[in-house]
Design a protein around this motif. Structure first.
Motif, mmCIF file in Angstrom:
data_model
loop_
_atom_site.group_PDB
_atom_site.id
_atom_site.type_symbol
_atom_site.label_atom_id
_atom_site.label_comp_id
_atom_site.label_asym_id
_atom_site.label_seq_id
_atom_site.Cartn_x
_atom_site.Cartn_y
_atom_site.Cartn_z
ATOM 1 N N ASP A 90 43.452 -4.578 -5.190
ATOM 2 C CA ASP A 90 42.010 -4.770 -5.061
ATOM 3 C C ASP A 90 41.677 -6.238 -4.785
ATOM 4 N N CYS A 91 42.383 -7.121 -5.447
ATOM 5 C CA CYS A 91 42.184 -8.558 -5.239
ATOM 6 C C CYS A 91 42.561 -8.940 -3.800
ATOM 7 N N LEU A 92 43.663 -8.395 -3.310
ATOM 8 C CA LEU A 92 44.098 -8.651 -1.935
ATOM 9 C C LEU A 92 43.035 -8.170 -0.953
ATOM 10 N N ARG A 93 42.468 -7.013 -1.209
ATOM 11 C CA ARG A 93 41.408 -6.464 -0.349
ATOM 12 C C ARG A 93 40.219 -7.431 -0.290
ATOM 13 N N VAL A 94 39.803 -7.938 -1.446
ATOM 14 C CA VAL A 94 38.674 -8.881 -1.506
ATOM 15 C C VAL A 94 39.006 -10.163 -0.733
ATOM 16 N N LEU A 95 40.212 -10.674 -0.920
ATOM 17 C CA LEU A 95 40.625 -11.895 -0.220
ATOM 18 C C LEU A 95 40.561 -11.729 1.296
ATOM 19 N N LYS A 96 41.105 -10.636 1.787
ATOM 20 C CA LYS A 96 41.207 -10.435 3.235
ATOM 21 C C LYS A 96 39.861 -10.091 3.873
ATOM 22 N N GLU A 97 38.864 -9.749 3.062
ATOM 23 C CA GLU A 97 37.521 -9.485 3.592
ATOM 24 C C GLU A 97 36.717 -10.768 3.776
ATOM 25 N N GLN A 98 37.204 -11.874 3.231
ATOM 26 C CA GLN A 98 36.467 -13.137 3.300
ATOM 27 C C GLN A 98 37.144 -14.071 4.297
ATOM 28 N N GLN A 99 36.421 -14.442 5.313
ATOM 29 C CA GLN A 99 36.996 -15.228 6.398
ATOM 30 C C GLN A 99 37.670 -16.509 5.907
ATOM 31 N N LYS A 100 37.081 -17.166 4.942
ATOM 32 C CA LYS A 100 37.638 -18.427 4.435
ATOM 33 C C LYS A 100 39.046 -18.258 3.866
ATOM 34 N N TYR A 101 39.361 -17.044 3.362
ATOM 35 C CA TYR A 101 40.628 -16.829 2.672
ATOM 36 C C TYR A 101 41.592 -15.904 3.413
ATOM 37 N N GLN A 102 41.210 -15.408 4.562
ATOM 38 C CA GLN A 102 42.034 -14.442 5.291
ATOM 39 C C GLN A 102 43.409 -14.972 5.688
ATOM 40 N N GLN A 103 43.487 -16.264 5.960
ATOM 41 C CA GLN A 103 44.745 -16.832 6.463
ATOM 42 C C GLN A 103 45.711 -17.275 5.361
ATOM 43 N N ILE A 104 45.290 -17.190 4.104
ATOM 44 C CA ILE A 104 46.190 -17.582 3.009
ATOM 45 C C ILE A 104 47.287 -16.524 2.896
ATOM 46 N N PRO A 105 48.555 -16.947 2.951
ATOM 47 C CA PRO A 105 49.618 -15.968 2.752
ATOM 48 C C PRO A 105 49.585 -15.435 1.317
ATOM 49 N N VAL A 106 49.719 -14.122 1.185
ATOM 50 C CA VAL A 106 49.706 -13.482 -0.125
ATOM 51 C C VAL A 106 51.011 -12.720 -0.312
ATOM 52 N N ILE A 107 51.656 -12.978 -1.441
ATOM 53 C CA ILE A 107 52.879 -12.281 -1.815
ATOM 54 C C ILE A 107 52.579 -11.424 -3.031
ATOM 55 N N MET A 108 52.781 -10.135 -2.889
ATOM 56 C CA MET A 108 52.595 -9.208 -4.007
ATOM 57 C C MET A 108 53.835 -9.261 -4.884
ATOM 58 N N ILE A 109 53.643 -9.256 -6.201
ATOM 59 C CA ILE A 109 54.771 -9.251 -7.124
ATOM 60 C C ILE A 109 54.667 -8.049 -8.058
ATOM 61 N N SER A 110 55.828 -7.520 -8.424
ATOM 62 C CA SER A 110 55.858 -6.345 -9.290
ATOM 63 C C SER A 110 57.238 -6.211 -9.902
ATOM 64 N N THR A 111 57.342 -5.378 -10.899
ATOM 65 C CA THR A 111 58.652 -5.088 -11.484
ATOM 66 C C THR A 111 59.310 -3.903 -10.790
ATOM 67 N N SER A 112 58.566 -3.190 -9.967
ATOM 68 C CA SER A 112 59.120 -2.020 -9.290
ATOM 69 C C SER A 112 59.089 -2.205 -7.776
ATOM 70 N N SER A 113 59.875 -1.389 -7.110
ATOM 71 C CA SER A 113 59.940 -1.483 -5.647
ATOM 72 C C SER A 113 59.588 -0.141 -4.996
ATOM 73 N N HIS A 114 58.489 0.451 -5.432
ATOM 74 C CA HIS A 114 58.047 1.722 -4.860
ATOM 75 C C HIS A 114 57.539 1.521 -3.436
#
Length: 150
Positions: free
Chosen positions: A67-91
């Protein structure tokens, strides 16, 4: 010059290990940590400049990583920031969802501090146009922790 990284993860132990690894790697990295997506977004809005990279835990209370990633990518100012998702699982479903929303990478948290440091060293040394290439190389080089999202 100081490198700014944001980390949102509700696991305090993982956050401490992550921040310790970053400090060991590069003293010029300033890592802002938050325990959920809402807090991370507040930190982001308060920064004077856009961060070089954001790490988002997949499963967090209040505002999940996706949900946070969705909000980030909807805002032009933050669209170009690389985002790495982290988790304990690899589904695969989680990876597909992260890729569809614009994450560049899916990072399965290692239990080993040395592995974490080595991966973070590669990533933080290349917070420029080479970042994608470094992630692809980590993934194709057999890292069981890094998955490049196309």
């Amino acid at each position: 010059m100081e490198k700014v990284i944001l980390l949102a993860d509700d696991d305090i132990d993982d956050t401490e290990m992550f921040c310790e690894a970053l400090q060991d790697i590069d003293q010029s990295i300033k890592c802002y940590c938050s325990v959920n997506g809402n807090e991370m977004m507040e930190q982001l809005y308060s920064l004077e400049r856009v961060p070089e990279l954001i790490f988002l835990d997949l499963n967090m209370p209040l505002l999940s990583g996706l949900d946070c990633l969705r909000v980030l990518k909807e805002q032009q100012k933050y669209q170009q920031i690389p985002v790495i998702m982290i988790s304990t699982s690899s589904h695969k479903n989680d990876m597909d969802a992260a890729a569809a929303l614009g994450a560049i990478c899916y990072f399965v948290k290692p239990n080993n501090f040395k592995d974490l440091k080595n991966i973070l060293r590669s990533i933080t040394a290349n917070l420029d146009e080479k970042l994608k290439e470094v992630i692809i190389n980590l993934h194709s080089g057999g890292s069981k922790h890094i998955f490049y999202l196309e």
